[in-house]
Design a protein around this motif. Sequence first.
Motif, PDB file in Angstrom:
ATOM      1  N   LEU A  11      52.608  23.047  31.717  1.00 46.22           N
ATOM      2  CA  LEU A  11      53.549  21.984  32.087  1.00 46.22           C
ATOM      3  C   LEU A  11      54.998  22.439  31.919  1.00 46.22           C
ATOM      4  O   LEU A  11      55.818  22.303  32.829  1.00 46.22           O
ATOM      5  CB  LEU A  11      53.284  20.740  31.229  1.00 46.22           C
ATOM      6  N   LYS A 314      47.277  19.146  38.833  1.00 44.51           N
ATOM      7  CA  LYS A 314      47.228  18.069  37.840  1.00 44.51           C
ATOM      8  C   LYS A 314      48.619  17.771  37.276  1.00 44.51           C
ATOM      9  O   LYS A 314      49.028  16.604  37.154  1.00 44.51           O
ATOM     10  CB  LYS A 314      46.274  18.449  36.708  1.00 44.51           C
ATOM     11  N   ILE A 315      49.336  18.832  36.933  1.00 48.44           N
ATOM     12  CA  ILE A 315      50.701  18.660  36.418  1.00 48.44           C
ATOM     13  C   ILE A 315      51.579  17.985  37.463  1.00 48.44           C
ATOM     14  O   ILE A 315      52.385  17.093  37.147  1.00 48.44           O
ATOM     15  CB  ILE A 315      51.293  20.029  36.015  1.00 48.44           C
ATOM     16  N   LEU A 318      51.045  14.167  37.825  1.00 45.95           N
ATOM     17  CA  LEU A 318      51.630  13.482  36.670  1.00 45.95           C
ATOM     18  C   LEU A 318      53.143  13.401  36.814  1.00 45.95           C
ATOM     19  O   LEU A 318      53.746  12.324  36.637  1.00 45.95           O
ATOM     20  CB  LEU A 318      51.257  14.227  35.388  1.00 45.95           C
ATOM     21  N   VAL A 322      55.450   9.792  37.444  1.00 47.94           N
ATOM     22  CA  VAL A 322      56.490   9.340  36.511  1.00 47.94           C
ATOM     23  C   VAL A 322      57.844   9.239  37.217  1.00 47.94           C
ATOM     24  O   VAL A 322      58.564   8.243  37.076  1.00 47.94           O
ATOM     25  CB  VAL A 322      56.577  10.297  35.300  1.00 47.94           C
TER      26      VAL A 322
END
Length: 443
Positions: A11, A314-315, A318, A322
């Motif tokens: 990340l 996946k990162i 996310l 946000v």
Amino acid sequence: MKNSLARNFNLRSLLFFALPTIVMMVFMSLYTMVDGVFVSRFVGTDALSAVNIVFPLVSVVIAVGIMLATGASAILAKEMGQGQDTLSRKHFSFIILVGLVLGLLISVAGFLFLPEMLLLLGANEVLYTLCHEYTWVLLWFVPMAVLQMLFQTLFVTAGRPGLGLIVTVAGGVANIVLDYVFIVPMGMGISGAALATGIGYSIPAVFGVFYFALNRKGTLYFVKPVFDGKMLLKSCTNGSSEMVTNLSTAVTTYLFNILMLRYVGEDGVAAITIVLYAQYLLTAVFLGYSTGIAPVVSYNFGSRNTNQLKKVFKISLLFIGVVSLLTFAMAHLFSRVITGVFTPPGTAVFELTISGFHIFAFAFLFMGVNIFASALFTALSNGKVSALLSFVRTFVFIVAALLLLPQVIGLTGIWLAIPLAEGLGLFFSLVFLGKKRKGYGYA
């Protein structure tokens, strides 16, 4: 020299890698807004309307540059991931030459057919002279604009996103300073704004030419270009989604202008121009992140590292989720501040912009995933899916909404067109992301 795309990203490191491109996009949107602010405040809101009338022509130039840049970037990064560094340099040199030639051709065509194009775009008696002054100056810098678009992306592909950021900031600062000098003390009006923009394009373009010509230690640099029609066609088709997005922007901006002139007049064009400037700023993080991580996706796809692909995907979801919520909130909280930079509170343009901004802002909830999905498939060398997602979202849905909604609910329908199109686009993006996940191994 080890390729920086080959590292094991998490990340923190992925966001850090994408950060220069994100900052670059945010900064570019800011200095584009400053350009509009100087025009609006020191020349007038009619001049701001004129800039938006000719923006479809600018979108065509951006479309060519981004198409070549994103399409070629995926190919070059994949070739480097496969260890074909010599081939990637030949292709890199070739695509830069193609971009320069296309920029020159667009510039010549623009000079030959300028009056006809401006009338076609809807320049009325009030705005025609301003549109002509602005476009005539800008046409001299079209080749530089295309090269800037190419180098902006290919610095990232070469593993030097920080350097790309520095030269973009340099061009942006020059644009802002020269906007003030040309418009305020020198009184050059809208021509001064165009000249400042052109010089801002030229700084990253000229630097890129010298850097890739002289630096022989990096992963990419100029070699003798060899014509490769197959590679060019693949770059164009692979980057077609980004081209479609910008060509669609040209068409939809034209429709926005025509409808606003019909429903509200020149003030309406100024209002939609301000909101579109704000959109450019508020979506800059999505664009910067998606562009910044695209070479990472392409490289790991080329080297068949599915574990890294899954982690990056996946990162990304996310991060996009946000930022989408934050962007939506900022649009509502700072709409009056953003609008007030362009035009004083209490004016007709200010009130019209604020009323539309709060409707338009719902689009920011959906844009991030749509932008990322299109960029992801471009990075995976699937230009067809990427182009389809861009086409239905930025053209089909928006044009349909603009043609239908105003007839039913009037001016509100114009403001609602983008949120509706982005919401429908999100559905398509999620369908394709789910359908293609196993084949590419990103989820």
